[in-house]
Scaffold this motif. Structure first.
Motif, short mmCIF file in Angstrom:
data_model
loop_
_atom_site.label_atom_id
_atom_site.label_comp_id
_atom_site.label_asym_id
_atom_site.label_seq_id
_atom_site.Cartn_x
_atom_site.Cartn_y
_atom_site.Cartn_z
N LEU A 15 -4.26 -8.74 -46.85
CA LEU A 15 -5.41 -8.82 -47.57
C LEU A 15 -5.83 -7.23 -47.96
O LEU A 15 -7.05 -7.08 -48.89
N LEU A 16 -5.16 -6.40 -47.41
CA LEU A 16 -5.32 -5.01 -47.68
C LEU A 16 -5.41 -4.55 -49.15
O LEU A 16 -4.66 -5.34 -50.16
N ARG A 19 -10.37 -6.32 -50.21
CA ARG A 19 -11.77 -6.22 -49.31
C ARG A 19 -11.84 -5.01 -48.48
O ARG A 19 -10.76 -4.50 -48.07
N GLU A 20 -13.14 -4.75 -47.98
CA GLU A 20 -13.25 -3.76 -47.13
C GLU A 20 -12.72 -2.51 -47.32
O GLU A 20 -12.01 -1.92 -46.38
N GLY A 78 -5.57 -7.81 -35.54
CA GLY A 78 -6.58 -8.15 -34.51
C GLY A 78 -5.87 -8.70 -33.20
O GLY A 78 -6.25 -8.45 -32.16
N HIS A 101 -2.41 2.00 -36.40
CA HIS A 101 -3.64 1.09 -37.05
C HIS A 101 -4.04 2.03 -38.42
O HIS A 101 -4.23 3.30 -38.24
N SER A 103 -7.21 1.95 -39.65
CA SER A 103 -8.28 2.53 -39.21
C SER A 103 -8.41 3.40 -37.87
O SER A 103 -7.73 2.83 -36.95
N ARG A 108 -14.92 2.23 -34.01
CA ARG A 108 -15.33 0.92 -34.43
C ARG A 108 -15.90 0.17 -33.35
O ARG A 108 -16.16 0.81 -32.25
N ARG A 112 -12.63 -3.40 -30.21
CA ARG A 112 -11.14 -2.68 -30.73
C ARG A 112 -10.44 -1.26 -30.01
O ARG A 112 -9.87 -1.05 -30.41
O1 CA2 Z 1 -6.90 -0.75 -38.48
C1 CA2 Z 1 -6.00 -1.56 -38.34
O2 CA2 Z 1 -4.75 -1.26 -38.82
C2 CA2 Z 1 -6.27 -2.75 -37.57
O3 CA2 Z 1 -5.22 -3.18 -36.76
C3 CA2 Z 1 -6.76 -3.79 -38.62
C4 CA2 Z 1 -6.98 -5.25 -38.00
C5 CA2 Z 1 -7.98 -4.88 -37.11
O4 CA2 Z 1 -8.29 -6.23 -36.65
C6 CA2 Z 1 -7.72 -4.22 -35.90
O5 CA2 Z 1 -8.89 -3.73 -35.16
C7 CA2 Z 1 -7.40 -2.51 -36.73
C8 CA2 Z 1 -7.65 -6.02 -39.11
C9 CA2 Z 1 -6.81 -6.42 -40.57
C10 CA2 Z 1 -7.53 -6.95 -41.49
O6 CA2 Z 1 -7.28 -6.22 -42.54
C11 CA2 Z 1 -8.08 -6.60 -43.84
C12 CA2 Z 1 -7.82 -5.78 -44.84
C13 CA2 Z 1 -8.47 -5.93 -45.97
C14 CA2 Z 1 -9.60 -6.89 -46.08
C15 CA2 Z 1 -9.84 -7.60 -45.06
C16 CA2 Z 1 -8.88 -7.58 -43.76
#
Ligand code: CA2
Length: 145
Positions: A15-16, A19-20, A78, A101, A103, A108, A112
């Protein structure tokens, strides 16, 4: 023949860019893949870039890496924070592992802050977005070189 590095991405990373963006940036997973392939080429490494939303599929790929890869770069999404199964697979891989990661997980939510993947990893990069993957490839080239 160029050594192969598996770059494995876990759930929702497909989904990268959709969103967000304030957390994960505007780049898509395809942009991340292209940046990894470009850096891999410069480092004379073959990059096998994959994403799955399924824990078992990620475990299967980590098993496969024992035969096919010289090292693994892993963003388990996750599952980083929940999956003993992925940790066990990584521990049995016998290959150098770098955790990435996008982020900064330490800025956060508290849940996490712990990653099972970290205890199998030679190093961890977080908070640098796409660049973290490229830096992980640079470090991997040194680790296996
Ligand atoms: O920061 C990261 O790369 C994470 O691994 C991303 C995971 C999160 O659960 C980890 O705590 C940190 C989540 C990926 C979800 O990616 C999205 C991207 C865009 C929109 C929604 C979800």
């Amino acid at each position: 023949m160029a050594a192969t590095i598996y770059v494995l991405n876990g759930p929702n990373l497909n989904l990268l860019g959709t969103r967000e963006p304030e957390i994960y940036g505007r780049e898509t997973l395809d942009d991340v893949r292209k940046a990894c392939e470009k850096r891999g080429k410069a480092l004379k490494l073959s990059v096998d870039f994959r994403q799955s939303n399924h824990e078992g599929e990620l475990v299967d790929w980590i098993h496969q890496a024992r035969q096919k890869a010289a090292g693994l770069i892993v963003n388990a999404g996750g599952y980083s924070h929940t999956s003993v199964a992925i940790l066990d697979a990584l521990l049995s891989s016998g290959k150098p592992i770098i955790e990435v990661h996008l982020s900064n997980i330490f800025r956060r939510e508290a849940f996490r802050h712990h990653s099972y993947v970290s205890s199998a990893a030679r190093g961890v990069i977080c908070g640098l977005g796409l660049k973290g993957y490229v830096l992980a490839l640079d470090a991997m080239a040194e680790l296996i070189g």
